[in-house]
Design an enzyme around this catalytic site. Structure first.
Site, mmCIF file in Angstrom:
data_model
loop_
_atom_site.group_PDB
_atom_site.id
_atom_site.type_symbol
_atom_site.label_atom_id
_atom_site.label_comp_id
_atom_site.label_asym_id
_atom_site.label_seq_id
_atom_site.Cartn_x
_atom_site.Cartn_y
_atom_site.Cartn_z
ATOM 1 N N PRO A 2 0.825 -1.216 0.000
ATOM 2 C CA PRO A 2 0.000 0.000 0.000
ATOM 3 C C PRO A 2 0.856 1.262 0.000
ATOM 4 O O PRO A 2 1.801 1.377 0.768
ATOM 5 C CB PRO A 2 -0.785 -0.108 1.312
ATOM 6 N N GLU A 3 0.544 2.193 -0.895
ATOM 7 C CA GLU A 3 1.201 3.499 -0.936
ATOM 8 C C GLU A 3 0.176 4.542 -0.507
ATOM 9 O O GLU A 3 -0.916 4.192 -0.072
ATOM 10 C CB GLU A 3 1.734 3.767 -2.354
ATOM 11 N N ARG A 112 2.052 -11.229 5.426
ATOM 12 C CA ARG A 112 3.513 -11.228 5.572
ATOM 13 C C ARG A 112 3.988 -10.824 6.970
ATOM 14 O O ARG A 112 5.173 -10.941 7.276
ATOM 15 C CB ARG A 112 4.145 -10.298 4.522
#
Ligand SMILES: [Zn+2]
Length: 273
Positions: A2-3, A112
């Site tokens: 995500p940015e 993750r």
């Protein structure tokens, strides 16, 4: 990963859904997700706090409470979702559940496991302990003058690396950096000090445009990104270079992929100077 546009999409959704709600005792399915304070103290201190405002700095969600600030960073595959009935929509990668007194809940899941949550007491602790190496938010805190000033301090830095550097300005990641450099026809390896005034202005405009477009389309989903209600973004269909190696640019030249700043970098060798 995500940015800024993905995190802003989540922020906007959650701001409308959870402001005014009060946390009850959290459930830490994976206590190491809590970076600060110790997991037990995190639970004790969060319980009973009410959400007043939902902010963002770069890729950090900054949730202002009545007696502190809760911070969430999604890193690679984190997701913060809202559930009206309190049940998570997926349990497989659930790391932290944050129930509210009205029966609804926020759930933090992360395949993750790199994402982290912090609970700090005030702005000072936020700045010194969580955001100490994080620059101003590229969308909300950097106007053109500030951008030119920041560039002037980093004349030798290559643009791809510079825009990815969260200490320079916070929010850009690999996808939006490639897209904005393509939009303003600037090569990712150019050094900041080689930009003319008008190129620097074009770069600033391209950054603001590409981020605004990303937000308008609800972010980019390649694999993992989901918004706060579990839906995918749609900006991936609008990408001009990222992920398009070998496809033709509008000029007819195939898009190339190289490595810059350790990251896969897409660009047009003809258009980008
Ligand atoms: Zn081209």
């Amino acid at each position: 990963m995500p940015e800024l546009p993905e995190v802003e999409t989540i922020r906007r959704e959650l701001e409308a859904l959870v402001c005014g709600k009060t946390f009850t005792e959290p459930v830490l399915h994976m206590p190491s997700t809590i970076k600060r304070p110790a997991a037990e103290e995190f639970s004790t201190r969060l319980t009973g706090q009410r959400i007043e405002r939902f902010d963002r700095r770069g890729k950090y969600l900054v949730i202002n409470l009545d007696r502190g600030i809760l911070v969430v960073h999604l890193r690679m595959t984190g997701n913060l979702s809202y559930s009206a009935n309190g049940l998570p929509y997926e349990e497989r990668f659930l790391r932290v559940s944050l129930p509210f007194s009205d029966g609804s809940a926020l759930h933090y899941s992360d395949m993750r496991r790199f994402g982290r949550l912090w609970l700090v007491e005030d702005e000072e602790e936020l700045e010194t302990e969580v955001l100490k190496r994080i620059g101003p938010d590229i969308l909300n805190e950097v106007d053109l003058e500030k951008f030119l000033e920041l560039l002037g301090r980093r004349e030798r830095s290559r643009l791809k690396a510079l825009l990815l550097d969260q200490g320079f300005a916070a929010g850009m990641g690999n996808i939006y950096t490639d897209e904005c450099l393509y939009r303003c026809s600037i090569h990712p390896r150019r050094q900041a000090g080689t930009l003319s005034r008008s190129e620097a202005e074009d770069l600033y405009a391209a950054i603001q445009e590409v981020l605004a477009d990303g937000i308008e389309y609800g972010g980019t989903t390649f694999r993992d990104y989901r918004n706060a209600s579990g839906a995918i973004g749609s900006f991936q269909s609008k990408l001009a270079v990222y992920g398009r190696k070998g496809e033709k640019c509008r000029c007819g030249t195939p898009i190339e992929k190289t490595k810059e700043a350790g990251r896969g970098t897409y660009y047009c060798p003809n258009c980008q100077k």
